[in-house]
Design a protein around this motif. Structure first.
Motif, short mmCIF file in Angstrom:
data_model
loop_
_atom_site.label_atom_id
_atom_site.label_comp_id
_atom_site.label_asym_id
_atom_site.label_seq_id
_atom_site.Cartn_x
_atom_site.Cartn_y
_atom_site.Cartn_z
N ALA A 112 0.84 -1.21 0.00
CA ALA A 112 0.00 0.00 0.00
C ALA A 112 0.87 1.25 0.00
O ALA A 112 0.56 2.23 -0.70
N HIS A 113 1.95 1.24 0.76
CA HIS A 113 2.86 2.40 0.78
C HIS A 113 3.48 2.65 -0.60
O HIS A 113 3.56 3.79 -1.05
N VAL A 114 3.93 1.58 -1.24
CA VAL A 114 4.55 1.75 -2.56
C VAL A 114 3.52 2.29 -3.56
O VAL A 114 3.80 3.24 -4.31
N LEU A 115 2.33 1.70 -3.57
CA LEU A 115 1.29 2.16 -4.50
C LEU A 115 0.86 3.58 -4.18
O LEU A 115 0.59 4.38 -5.09
N MET A 116 0.81 3.91 -2.90
CA MET A 116 0.42 5.27 -2.50
C MET A 116 1.49 6.27 -2.96
O MET A 116 1.17 7.36 -3.44
N LEU A 127 0.01 5.12 8.14
CA LEU A 127 -1.06 4.88 7.18
C LEU A 127 -2.40 4.54 7.85
O LEU A 127 -3.04 3.55 7.50
N PRO A 128 -2.85 5.34 8.81
CA PRO A 128 -4.13 5.02 9.47
C PRO A 128 -5.32 5.15 8.55
O PRO A 128 -6.37 4.56 8.81
N ASN A 129 -5.18 5.91 7.44
CA ASN A 129 -6.29 6.04 6.50
C ASN A 129 -6.37 4.89 5.50
O ASN A 129 -7.25 4.85 4.65
N ARG A 130 -5.43 3.95 5.59
CA ARG A 130 -5.41 2.72 4.78
C ARG A 130 -5.16 2.99 3.30
O ARG A 130 -5.32 2.12 2.46
N GLY A 131 -4.74 4.22 2.96
CA GLY A 131 -4.31 4.51 1.60
C GLY A 131 -5.43 4.72 0.60
O GLY A 131 -5.54 3.94 -0.37
#
Length: 463
Positions: free
Chosen positions: A250-254, A392-396
Motif C-alpha cells: 500500500a505504501h509503494v502504490l500510494m 497509514l491510518p487512512n489505509r491509503g
C-alpha cells in the motif's frame, strides 16, 4: 448603537469559530499525536533509551543494534505488555518475541523452510494471487472502469492467499481467506489505535489452524502442542506477514499515486527502477516505527559510559532512515541508483540488521512486492490526494482508473472530494486514536500478558 455593536461582535465570533473549525484538519491531528505520545510515555513509564538519541548517536546505531547483548526480546520491558496485547492470541509463540533458546531456534528453522521457495515460484504465486484479487473486486471483467479504494484493504486478500499457499502448499479457499483477512485487519487496526481488539475474530482463525495442522505442507517446530503450532503459524504468517506485506505494498502504490512522474517511469521502466522505488518507499515509510530490545548484558558506548543490562533500547527506524540524507522528507527513488551510492553505506535497514534477527522474509518480500506492484500498474493508473504518513491510518485512499481512460472533470472532482474527506476523517480518527489508544495501553498494563507469562502467572487473555 449597542445593538449594531453586538451584532458585529457576534459576526466576528462566528467568523473566528468558522476559521477554527475549517482549519482543524491542518493542526488538530498533529497536536493529538503529540498528546498521545505524552499519554503513552506517562502510562508506560520512562524506562526506555532512544536510539539514536542523546546516549547513542546515529553513527553508533548499527553497532549497538548488532551488539550481542542487544538481544532480549520481551522479558523485563513494560512496553512488551502492550505489544503482546496487540499481537494476541499467542504472543509468547510469536517469532519476534521469543527469547533466544531451543524453542526460538526450532521456530526460526521452520520459518526458513516455509519461506524457501524458488524465485520463479514466488513470482508466479504472487502474480496469481494479485490477479485473482484485482479481477474479483475491481477488475475490468466486471465492467468497473474506475473507483476509489483503500489500498491496504485491496491488497490484504492477495497476501492472505499468498501466505496460505506458502504454508499449506495448496490454493486458499474463500473461507480461510476471509478468516485470515479478518484476523490481520483486526490486528493492524488495533495497532494503529483505530479500533479495539476483537478476540473472537482472532480466535476463529486459531481454531481453524488447529484443525488444519495435518494439511500443513511443511514440518512444524517439534516439541510444541497443537495449539502452540497453530499460534506460531498465526503470528508469523497470518499476522505479521499479511499485515506487513499489505502495508508495504500500500505504501509503494500510494507513493506512486502521489508522484505521477515516478509512476509513469515505473510502469514503462525495468525492474531496477521499481526496486529503487520500493527501497525509497521503505526508507521514507518504514514498516517498523520503534523496535524495542532488552539488553542481556552491559553495552559500552563511550569511555566509562555503558548501557547496563536490563535496559530497554528503543531503536527508532524513521529517525535513522532520515539521518544522512539531503532533504530526507522528499520522495526520491534516485537515492538508490547504484550509480550514485552503495546501498550498504546508506542509513537504510528496512528489514532489520543481519546480526540481530532480520526479517526472515528479507529476500522473498521485495521480490513478491515488485511483482504485486507490477500487476497493479498493469491494470490501473493510480491517483491520490490523501495524506501519506508512515503509520497509514487512512489505509491509503486511491483512485484506480484503467490505463488510457479519459481524465476529465469527474476525476478532478473525485480527487478534490478525496482530499477533503481524508482531512476531516483525520480529525475524527486522531481523536479516536487518542481515546482508544489510551484505553488499550491501560488495559494492556492491567492484563500484564508478558509480565505474567515470564513470572509463571499466565491466565486467560480474555480476563
Amino acid at each position: 448603537m449597542l445593538t449594531a455593536a453586538w451584532v458585529a461582535m457576534r459576526v466576528v465570533l462566528w467568523a473566528a469559530a468558522a476559521v477554527v473549525v475549517i482549519s482543524l484538519p491542518r493542526w488538530l491531528p498533529g497536536r493529538v499525536v503529540v498528546l498521545r505520545g505524552w499519554v503513552f510515555t506517562r502510562i508506560n513509564g520512562e524506562e526506555s533509551i532512544a536510539v539514536p538519541g542523546d546516549l547513542v548517536g546515529v553513527d553508533r546505531f548499527r553497532e549497538v543494534y548488532s551488539h550481542p547483548a542487544a538481544s532480549g526480546r520481551s522479558k523485563g520491558a513494560v512496553l512488551s505488555d502492550l505489544f503482546w496485547y496487540w499481537l494476541s492470541p499467542g504472543p509468547e509463540m510469536h517469532q519476534e518475541h521469543l527469547e533466544a533458546g531451543e524453542r526460538y531456534d526450532a521456530v526460526a528453522l521452520a520459518t526458513r523452510r516455509i519461506l524457501s521457495r524458488p524465485r520463479a515460484q514466488v513470482e508466479e504465486l504472487t502474480r496469481r494471487c494479485v490477479r485473482r484479487t484485482l479481477e474479483g473486486r475491481h477488475g475490468v471483467r466486471r465492467g468497473v472502469r474506475h473507483g476509489v479504494v483503500r489500498l491496504r484493504d485491496l491488497m490484504m486478500p492477495a497476501w492472505a492467499e499468498f501466505s496460505y499457499e506458502l504454508v499449506f502448499r495448496e490454493p486458499c479457499p474463500p473461507h480461510a481467506r476471509d478468516l485470515i483477512v479478518g484476523n490481520a485487519d483486526d490486528v493492524v487496526t488495533a495497532l494503529k489505535c483505530c479500533g479495539l481488539r476483537h478476540m473472537d475474530r482472532r480466535d476463529r482463525l486459531t481454531a481453524y489452524l488447529v484443525e488444519s495442522l495435518p494439511r500443513v505442507g511443511h514440518e512444524l517446530p517439534p516439541g510444541l502442542t497443537a495449539r502452540e503450532q497453530a499460534l506460531y503459524l498465526q503470528g508469523a504468517f497470518f499476522n505479521t506477514a499479511v499485515v506487513q506485506m499489505s502495508e508495504a505494498t500500500a505504501h509503494v502504490l500510494m507513493a506512486l499515486a502521489r508522484h505521477p512522474d515516478v509512476q509513469d517511469r515505473a510502469r514503462a521502466g525495468d525492474d531496477r527502477f521499481l526496486d529503487q522505488v520500493i527501497a525509497e518507499t521503505l526508507r521514507l515509510y518504514p514498516l517498523f516505527g520503534i523496535a524495542h530490545r532488552v539488553t542481556t548484558g552491559d553495552i559500552s558506548v563511550d569511555e566509562g559510559v555503558a548501557i547496563p543490562a536490563g535496559s530497554v533500547l528503543c531503536f527508532d527506524y524513521p529517525a535513522f532512515h532520515r539521518a544522512g540524507f539531503p532533504e530526507p522528507e522528499r520522495f526520491d527513488p534516485g537515492r538508490f541508483d547504484p550509480g550514485r551510492a552503495s546501498v550498504k553505506e546508506l542509513n537504510h535497514i528496512p528489514f532489520g540488521m543481519p546480526a540481530n534477527r532480520p526479517c526472515p522474509a528479507w529476500r522473498l518480500a521485495p521480490l513478491a512486492m515488485r511483482v504485486a506492484v507490477r500487476e497493479v500498474l498493469r491494470s490501473y493508473e493510480l491517483d491520490s490526494t490523501a495524506a501519506h504518513t508512515r503509520s497509514l491510518p487512512n489505509r491509503g485512499p486511491c483512485l484506480l482508473t484503467p490505463p488510457g481512460a479519459r481524465r476529465g472533470r469527474g476525476r478532478r472532482l473525485t480527487l478534490l472530494s478525496m482530499r477533503l474527506r481524508d482531512g476531516w476523517e483525520d480529525v475524527w480518527r486522531s481523536l479516536v486514536q487518542l481515546v482508544l489508544g489510551t484505553y488499550m495501553v491501560w488495559d494492556a498494563r492491567r492484563l500484564r500478558l508478558c509480565e505474567r507469562h515470564f513470572s509463571g502467572d499466565a491466565r486467560s487473555e480474555s480476563t
